[in-house]
Motif scaffolding. Structure first.
Motif, PDB file in Angstrom:
ATOM      1  N   GLY A  80     -57.503  26.695  11.765  1.00 54.11           N
ATOM      2  CA  GLY A  80     -56.854  25.443  12.151  1.00 54.11           C
ATOM      3  C   GLY A  80     -56.318  24.652  10.974  1.00 54.11           C
ATOM      4  O   GLY A  80     -55.480  23.755  11.150  1.00 54.11           O
ATOM      5  N   ASP A  81     -56.792  24.954   9.761  1.00 55.41           N
ATOM      6  CA  ASP A  81     -56.300  24.210   8.594  1.00 55.41           C
ATOM      7  C   ASP A  81     -54.818  24.490   8.348  1.00 55.41           C
ATOM      8  O   ASP A  81     -54.358  25.635   8.488  1.00 55.41           O
ATOM      9  N   HIS A  82     -54.096  23.457   7.956  1.00 52.64           N
ATOM     10  CA  HIS A  82     -52.698  23.611   7.548  1.00 52.64           C
ATOM     11  C   HIS A  82     -52.656  23.801   6.036  1.00 52.64           C
ATOM     12  O   HIS A  82     -53.353  23.080   5.320  1.00 52.64           O
ATOM     13  N   VAL A  83     -51.857  24.746   5.581  1.00 49.42           N
ATOM     14  CA  VAL A  83     -51.811  25.017   4.139  1.00 49.42           C
ATOM     15  C   VAL A  83     -50.381  25.220   3.654  1.00 49.42           C
ATOM     16  O   VAL A  83     -49.504  25.648   4.394  1.00 49.42           O
ATOM     17  N   ILE A  84     -50.198  24.895   2.370  1.00 51.36           N
ATOM     18  CA  ILE A  84     -49.014  25.331   1.628  1.00 51.36           C
ATOM     19  C   ILE A  84     -49.500  26.440   0.714  1.00 51.36           C
ATOM     20  O   ILE A  84     -50.548  26.306   0.073  1.00 51.36           O
ATOM     21  N   ASP A 156     -50.779  16.341   9.674  1.00 55.12           N
ATOM     22  CA  ASP A 156     -49.605  15.652  10.231  1.00 55.12           C
ATOM     23  C   ASP A 156     -48.318  15.932   9.445  1.00 55.12           C
ATOM     24  O   ASP A 156     -47.254  15.451   9.823  1.00 55.12           O
ATOM     25  N   LEU A 157     -48.408  16.710   8.368  1.00 52.75           N
ATOM     26  CA  LEU A 157     -47.200  16.964   7.571  1.00 52.75           C
ATOM     27  C   LEU A 157     -46.300  17.988   8.260  1.00 52.75           C
ATOM     28  O   LEU A 157     -46.803  18.941   8.866  1.00 52.75           O
ATOM     29  N   PRO A 158     -44.986  17.838   8.150  1.00 56.82           N
ATOM     30  CA  PRO A 158     -44.083  18.862   8.721  1.00 56.82           C
ATOM     31  C   PRO A 158     -44.082  20.116   7.831  1.00 56.82           C
ATOM     32  O   PRO A 158     -43.506  20.110   6.748  1.00 56.82           O
ATOM     33  N   LEU A 159     -44.721  21.182   8.312  1.00 51.40           N
ATOM     34  CA  LEU A 159     -44.838  22.400   7.487  1.00 51.40           C
ATOM     35  C   LEU A 159     -43.472  23.018   7.199  1.00 51.40           C
ATOM     36  O   LEU A 159     -43.286  23.693   6.186  1.00 51.40           O
ATOM     37  N   ASP A 160     -42.499  22.775   8.113  1.00 51.07           N
ATOM     38  CA  ASP A 160     -41.164  23.344   7.895  1.00 51.07           C
ATOM     39  C   ASP A 160     -40.399  22.620   6.786  1.00 51.07           C
ATOM     40  O   ASP A 160     -39.332  23.060   6.386  1.00 51.07           O
ATOM     41  N   LYS A 161     -40.928  21.525   6.294  1.00 52.21           N
ATOM     42  CA  LYS A 161     -40.319  20.815   5.156  1.00 52.21           C
ATOM     43  C   LYS A 161     -41.165  21.004   3.898  1.00 52.21           C
ATOM     44  O   LYS A 161     -40.648  21.336   2.831  1.00 52.21           O
ATOM     45  N   VAL A 162     -42.480  20.775   4.023  1.00 51.59           N
ATOM     46  CA  VAL A 162     -43.334  20.865   2.825  1.00 51.59           C
ATOM     47  C   VAL A 162     -43.475  22.306   2.334  1.00 51.59           C
ATOM     48  O   VAL A 162     -43.996  22.539   1.243  1.00 51.59           O
ATOM     49  N   MET A 325     -47.386  16.504  -5.147  1.00 50.66           N
ATOM     50  CA  MET A 325     -46.001  16.470  -4.662  1.00 50.66           C
ATOM     51  C   MET A 325     -45.940  16.105  -3.183  1.00 50.66           C
ATOM     52  O   MET A 325     -44.989  15.460  -2.740  1.00 50.66           O
ATOM     53  N   VAL A 326     -46.978  16.501  -2.434  1.00 48.84           N
ATOM     54  CA  VAL A 326     -47.059  16.056  -1.037  1.00 48.84           C
ATOM     55  C   VAL A 326     -47.119  14.524  -1.000  1.00 48.84           C
ATOM     56  O   VAL A 326     -46.421  13.882  -0.200  1.00 48.84           O
ATOM     57  N   GLU A 327     -47.916  13.933  -1.888  1.00 49.75           N
ATOM     58  CA  GLU A 327     -48.036  12.469  -1.903  1.00 49.75           C
ATOM     59  C   GLU A 327     -46.711  11.813  -2.315  1.00 49.75           C
ATOM     60  O   GLU A 327     -46.335  10.757  -1.789  1.00 49.75           O
ATOM     61  N   LEU A 328     -46.013  12.422  -3.262  1.00 52.29           N
ATOM     62  CA  LEU A 328     -44.701  11.875  -3.658  1.00 52.29           C
ATOM     63  C   LEU A 328     -43.721  11.928  -2.486  1.00 52.29           C
ATOM     64  O   LEU A 328     -42.893  11.032  -2.306  1.00 52.29           O
ATOM     65  N   TYR A 329     -43.814  12.987  -1.693  1.00 46.37           N
ATOM     66  CA  TYR A 329     -42.955  13.122  -0.505  1.00 46.37           C
ATOM     67  C   TYR A 329     -43.301  12.027   0.505  1.00 46.37           C
ATOM     68  O   TYR A 329     -42.417  11.338   1.028  1.00 46.37           O
ATOM     69  N   ARG A 330     -44.588  11.845   0.751  1.00 46.76           N
ATOM     70  CA  ARG A 330     -45.018  10.803   1.698  1.00 46.76           C
ATOM     71  C   ARG A 330     -44.546   9.421   1.253  1.00 46.76           C
ATOM     72  O   ARG A 330     -44.194   8.582   2.066  1.00 46.76           O
ATOM     73  N   ALA A 331     -44.571   9.208  -0.067  1.00 44.56           N
ATOM     74  CA  ALA A 331     -44.184   7.901  -0.603  1.00 44.56           C
ATOM     75  C   ALA A 331     -42.671   7.701  -0.592  1.00 44.56           C
ATOM     76  O   ALA A 331     -42.185   6.608  -0.880  1.00 44.56           O
TER      77      ALA A 331
END
Ligand SMILES: NC(=O)c1ccc[n+]([C@@H]2O[C@H](COP(=O)([O-])OP(=O)(O)OC[C@H]3O[C@@H](n4cnc5c(N)ncnc54)[C@H](O)[C@@H]3O)[C@@H](O)[C@H]2O)c1
Ligand SMILES: [Zn+2]
Ligand SMILES: [Zn+2]
Length: 371
Positions: A80-84, A156-162, A325-331
């Motif tokens: 169930g975990d989402h990963v990059i 909640d992150l869009p995996l198709d973008k991150v 970089m995920v945090e920079l994207y969120r910001a």
């Protein structure tokens, strides 16, 4: 189990999308369902023979997805975990991992072989073992990968973008921020605006460069560069040279970053001529390892104390840089959505690479079935 995957069987051949066998996870491994996979030029190097992998190999090293199963001993991930995925595995305890250079982890030696860290393969067809590019193979609907290759992110992150944070973003961004060590006020020249170069543009701008000069022969790439923070763009290295010396009152660029699709002696020589005394050329783009793509005057290197710096994964630490970089994207400081020019189905993978070669895409992304 079975999975559909894009397999390369030899130099010069197209990807073949076919059903193959997939073993479940053994110790330290996880089963992932890929949601998205980015089309990076490095897989094209495998196809055209610039980088020679072990064939057959499932392509794709930029990927994001959802963990479906875990093998014995896996504690950091659960179903169930989402990963990059990191295109570089990080073992955490080799000399390089334990001294802040995990992008140089010894497991990197097996990237073009595509076996698991313990040496065996999880993809098979008709009794033959099939590797996975960078120990991943993101051009497969499912894969069994090492837990060293997966960085957990919020659901909640869009995996198709991150997904782009698996290779293009950290490589380009880190080339500017870590390898070139861009400082406020710097003048930075970036040669080649693909999925890597555009992120070098973003990184240099975010690090405070005063002038970011992007060089690419294609007008759509130069326009994109200006949208992502380039202050200037040029069609040729000669035009850039003239502009850089005007902008810096004859001093030269502080740093130059080479992110062209296939590195040549000409582009490295142009970058070397564009930098100032004590400046750095970062070489991130790749070419056939048998070719000498750096041919420079040693005397100029010595007398002007110029530096040439290679950069792998943007010279950062994947398990640190990917979450950052995920945090920079969120910001809202790092753009990802706008980087994706076109999306494809797995069956359209060869069209995606044709579009990359035709210069149409900043980044193309495969959206897997069910994504
Ligand atoms: N070092 C690493 O860790 C790492 C990681 C990923 C990719 N790469 C490499 O980075 C390179 C770039 O990958 P990409 O996916 O961005 O490729 P891409 O094909 O998307 O983009 C390359 C760009 O370079 C431009 N270009 C070509 N020749 C040029 C020249 N002489 N001057 C200026 N621009 C020129 C093209 O028009 C294109 O826009 C590839 O060699 C790839 O293998 C390295
Ligand atoms: Zn890549
Ligand atoms: Zn290691």
């Amino acid at each position: 189990m079975k999975t559909r995957a894009a397999v390369l069987r030899g130099v010069g051949q197209d990807f073949e999308v076919t059903e193959i066998d997939l073993d479940g996870p053994k110790a330290g491994e996880v089963l992932i369902r890929f949601v998205a996979a980015g089309l990076c030029h490095s897989d094209e190097h495998l196809r055209n023979g610039d980088l020679a992998p072990r064939f057959p190999i499932v392509g794709g090293h930029e990927g994001a997805g959802i963990i479906e199963d875990i093998g014995p001993g896996v504690t950091r991930l659960k179903p169930g975990d989402h990963v990059i995925c990191s295109f570089l595995p990080v073992c955490g305890h080799c000399r390089w991992c334990s001294s802040g250079m995990s992008n140089l982890c010894d497991l990197g030696a097996g990237l073009l072989d595509g076996a698991m860290p313990e040496g065996s393969y999880r993809f098979h067809q008709g009794g033959e073992d099939i590797g996975g590019m960078c120990m991943l193979g993101t051009f497969s609907e499912r894969a069994t990968i090492s837990e060293y290759s997966a960085v957990r992110v919020d659901d909640d992150l869009p995996l198709d973008k991150v997904v782009l944070i698996g290779c293009g973003v950290p490589t380009g961004f880190g080339s500017a921020v870590h390898a070139a060590a861009t400082e406020p006020g710097d003048t930075i020249a970036i040669y080649g605006v693909g999925g890597i170069g555009i992120n070098a543009v973003q990184g240099a701008a975010l690090a405070g460069a005063r002038n970011v000069v992007a060089i690419d022969p294609l007008v759509n790439k130069r326009e994109a560069a200006e949208q992502f923070g380039a202050t200037h763009s040029c069609e040729t290295a000669e035009q850039a040279h003239e502009l850089i010396y005007q902008l810096t009152r004859g001093v030269g660029a502080d740093k130059a970053i080479v992110t062209v699709g296939i590195v040549t002696p000409e582009v490295v020589t142009s970058a070397f001529a564009a930098i100032r005394k004590g400046g750095t050329v970062v070489v991130t783009g790749l070419a056939d390892p048998m070719k000498n793509t750096i041919q420079l005057s040693g005397a100029i290197l010595t007398l002007f104390e110029k530096r040439i710096q290679g950069s792998l994964f943007g010279s950062g630490d994947p398990f640190h840089d990917i979450p950052r970089m995920v945090e920079l994207y969120r910001a809202g400081d790092l753009k990802l959505d706008e980087l994706i020019t076109a999306t494809y189905t797995l069956d359209e993978v060869n069209q995606g690479y044709q579009d990359l070669l035709d210069g149409k895409n900043i980044r193309g992304v495969i959206l897997h079935a069910g994504a």
